[in-house]
Design a protein around this motif. Structure first.
Motif, PDB file in Angstrom:
ATOM      1  N   LEU A 160       0.945  -1.128  -0.170  1.00  0.00           N
ATOM      2  CA  LEU A 160       0.019  -0.169  -0.015  1.00  0.00           C
ATOM      3  C   LEU A 160       0.985   1.211  -0.043  1.00  0.00           C
ATOM      4  N   GLY A 161       0.643   2.089  -0.937  1.00  0.00           N
ATOM      5  CA  GLY A 161       1.210   3.647  -0.987  1.00  0.00           C
ATOM      6  C   GLY A 161       0.171   4.537  -0.538  1.00  0.00           C
ATOM      7  N   CYS A 162       0.276   5.321   0.610  1.00  0.00           N
ATOM      8  CA  CYS A 162      -0.761   6.443   0.927  1.00  0.00           C
ATOM      9  C   CYS A 162      -0.111   7.712   0.780  1.00  0.00           C
ATOM     10  N   VAL A 163      -0.931   8.663   0.322  1.00  0.00           N
ATOM     11  CA  VAL A 163      -0.555  10.155   0.414  1.00  0.00           C
ATOM     12  C   VAL A 163      -1.381  10.889   1.240  1.00  0.00           C
ATOM     13  N   ALA A 164      -0.703  11.682   2.357  1.00  0.00           N
ATOM     14  CA  ALA A 164      -1.577  12.330   3.123  1.00  0.00           C
ATOM     15  C   ALA A 164      -1.371  13.926   2.996  1.00  0.00           C
ATOM     16  N   ASP A 165      -2.422  14.731   3.325  1.00  0.00           N
ATOM     17  CA  ASP A 165      -2.284  16.203   3.018  1.00  0.00           C
ATOM     18  C   ASP A 165      -1.697  16.717   3.947  1.00  0.00           C
ATOM     19  N   ASP A 166      -1.227  16.328   5.260  1.00  0.00           N
ATOM     20  CA  ASP A 166      -0.402  17.082   6.141  1.00  0.00           C
ATOM     21  C   ASP A 166       0.277  15.890   6.989  1.00  0.00           C
ATOM     22  N   ALA A 223      -2.636  24.220   1.110  1.00  0.00           N
ATOM     23  CA  ALA A 223      -1.802  25.003  -0.134  1.00  0.00           C
ATOM     24  C   ALA A 223      -2.801  25.441  -1.154  1.00  0.00           C
ATOM     25  N   PRO A 224      -2.141  26.210  -1.900  1.00  0.00           N
ATOM     26  CA  PRO A 224      -3.083  26.725  -3.190  1.00  0.00           C
ATOM     27  C   PRO A 224      -3.414  25.509  -4.164  1.00  0.00           C
ATOM     28  N   VAL A 225      -4.414  25.290  -4.706  1.00  0.00           N
ATOM     29  CA  VAL A 225      -5.010  24.219  -5.516  1.00  0.00           C
ATOM     30  C   VAL A 225      -3.881  23.360  -6.482  1.00  0.00           C
ATOM     31  N   GLU A 226      -3.439  24.507  -7.177  1.00  0.00           N
ATOM     32  CA  GLU A 226      -2.699  23.789  -8.262  1.00  0.00           C
ATOM     33  C   GLU A 226      -1.410  23.108  -7.548  1.00  0.00           C
ATOM     34  N   GLU A 227      -0.767  23.578  -6.640  1.00  0.00           N
ATOM     35  CA  GLU A 227       0.323  23.063  -5.896  1.00  0.00           C
ATOM     36  C   GLU A 227      -0.266  21.802  -5.233  1.00  0.00           C
ATOM     37  N   ALA A 228      -1.346  21.659  -4.374  1.00  0.00           N
ATOM     38  CA  ALA A 228      -1.770  20.652  -3.863  1.00  0.00           C
ATOM     39  C   ALA A 228      -1.909  19.226  -4.838  1.00  0.00           C
ATOM     40  N   VAL A 229      -2.544  19.760  -6.035  1.00  0.00           N
ATOM     41  CA  VAL A 229      -2.659  18.778  -7.154  1.00  0.00           C
ATOM     42  C   VAL A 229      -1.558  18.243  -7.614  1.00  0.00           C
TER      43      VAL A 229
END
Length: 428
Positions: A18-24, A69-75
């Motif tokens: 499993l690979g997980c990406v978290a937003d903070d 973060a700004p939307v484009e950066e987050a994406v």
């Protein structure tokens, strides 16, 4: 694609299920803790790794700073992190966000997930912010905190991401280009084939979409996974991550958790959540040493990491906190929301660095943004995950410094006596 083919055989040996990406960062440690509780060797990376995965593990979690973060950066960062995990051989991917779905009308949850579906060529994924063990539940597409609709809780006054509705459909309509389908417990109890037929019918004429399953009891997690055993991309809080079987059956890890010698403890609190404020009050009532950080004094230069460190007196354990009521925070933010937050985060990071330089071996932090700043300041890039203080709040050991123990919690997590217990558990 060529990189993937060249490394394919080697990556299979890494056993990355499993690979997980978290937003903070605290969201990442929360996710990692539930995987570690199942005996899965889990490595947490601070930011997108620039090198290959060299240590065999069942799960890898990447902590970004994309929640606000700004939307484009987050994406952009989220997609890059997902692609790195896939290249390293992850058999399944997970986008982790807060169990309170805290996002503004502009994003970032919707845009990130839209981008992931499009980039990976997947027609749909789940929206599953539930974490019943911490009182976060979803029923009929609505998100509740301990039975109260999200927008009627204290989260409606969050200084960065105020919650304005409990209906996930409504939240996503503002953020995403794609529609949502509710999936009830009754639907899922009819079995996988019935669920697949319902989704197939809904999918007609739709390029991408989301499924919001009911998840208001802990046993519903296993029910959800039984209906979606091979969905390549999942999203949500840590509820599904706490369910055994999400990672298949990886080799269990019983390795020593890297305990170091007990030493002094620094506690830092930057969260303004009701939960953290109660924890600070509890810590005060038990007679512990505390120093308050005033945003106004930080802005004016009256307080700095060095002056605060001197005031704290290098005690064996001391809590420094900037946490305050939401109303007062809004007042301070009138002087410049981003500037106030940035200076407070830099102050907390500076204090953590001073503590480490003076040999402190335990650092305990409350608040997602505060934790992210501390981690950046300390400069470590990867962590082994140890035992948990509370659900979703593990002890973390930097792979580059096995003597140091870190505890970083989301502002809304933990019991009232969290700080006292965290000191005791890390000081062994």
């Amino acid at each position: 694609m060529l990189l993937w083919l060249m490394k394919g055989d080697r990556m299979k040996k890494m056993n990355l299920k499993l690979g997980c990406v978290a937003d903070d960062f605290t969201g990442a440690s929360d996710a990692a803790s539930f995987l570690r509780e199942q005996g899965i060797k889990t490595i947490l990376f601070n930011g997108i790794p620039r090198e290959e995965l060299t240590e065999s593990c069942g799960a890898a979690v990447i902590a970004l700073k994309s929640r606000t973060a700004p939307v484009e950066e987050a994406v952009r960062n989220s997609l890059e992190a997902l692609e790195w995990l896939k290249t390293m051989g992850a058999e399944r991917l997970y986008v982790k966000y807060c169990s309170t779905f805290d996002s503004t009308k502009e994003g970032n949850i919707g845009p990130v997930l839209d981008g992931a579906l499009e980039r990976l060529g997947i027609s749909y994924t789940l929206l599953c912010p539930s974490l019943p063990v911490n009182g976060r539940t979803v029923e009929n597409g609505c998100l509740y905190i301990k039975g109260i609709p999200l927008h009627k809780t204290h989260m409606r006054n969050h200084p960065l991401t105020p919650m304005w509705d409990a209906d996930i459909h409504v939240l996503m309509k503002e953020q995403s280009r794609y529609p949502c389908l509710n999936l009830s417990v009754k639907d899922m109890e009819e079995g996988r084939e019935a669920v697949e037929e319902k989704i197939k019918s809904y999918a007609r004429g739709k390029e991408h979409f989301y499924v919001i399953p009911d998840y208001y009891r802990e046993e519903h997690g296993a029910l959800i996974l039984s209906c979606f055993p091979a969905l390549p991309l999942l999203s949500g809080g840590s509820g599904l991550l706490s369910v055994g079987g999400l990672c298949g059956d990886p080799e269990k890890w019983e390795e020593d958790e890297g305990r170091g010698s007990a030493g002094k403890t620094l506690l830092l609190a930057g969260s303004c959540s009701k939960v953290t404020l109660e924890q600070i009050d509890n810590y005060r009532r038990t007679g512990n040493d505390m120093v308050r950080i005033y945003p106004e004094k930080v802005l004016s230069g009256q307080q700095s990491p060095e002056s605060l460190w001197k005031e704290a007196g290098r005690k064996d354990k001391v809590l420094l906190y900037s946490s305050d009521s939401a109303d007062h925070v809004k007042e301070i933010q009138e002087k410049g929301k981003e500037r106030v937050a940035e200076m407070l985060e830099q102050t907390m990071a500076g204090l953590a660095c001073l503590a480490q330089a003076e040999g402190y071996t335990q650092i305990i932090v409350a608040g997602g943004e505060t934790s992210g700043a501390v981690i950046k300041g300390l400069g470590y890039r990867s962590y082994l995950i140890g035992k948990s203080i509370d659900p979703g709040v593990p002890v973390m050991i930097p792979t580059e410094n096995r003597r140091l123990r870190l505890v970083l919690k989301s502002g809304n997590f933990g019991q009232p006596d969290f700080f006292d217990r965290a000191v005791k558990i890390t000081a062994v």
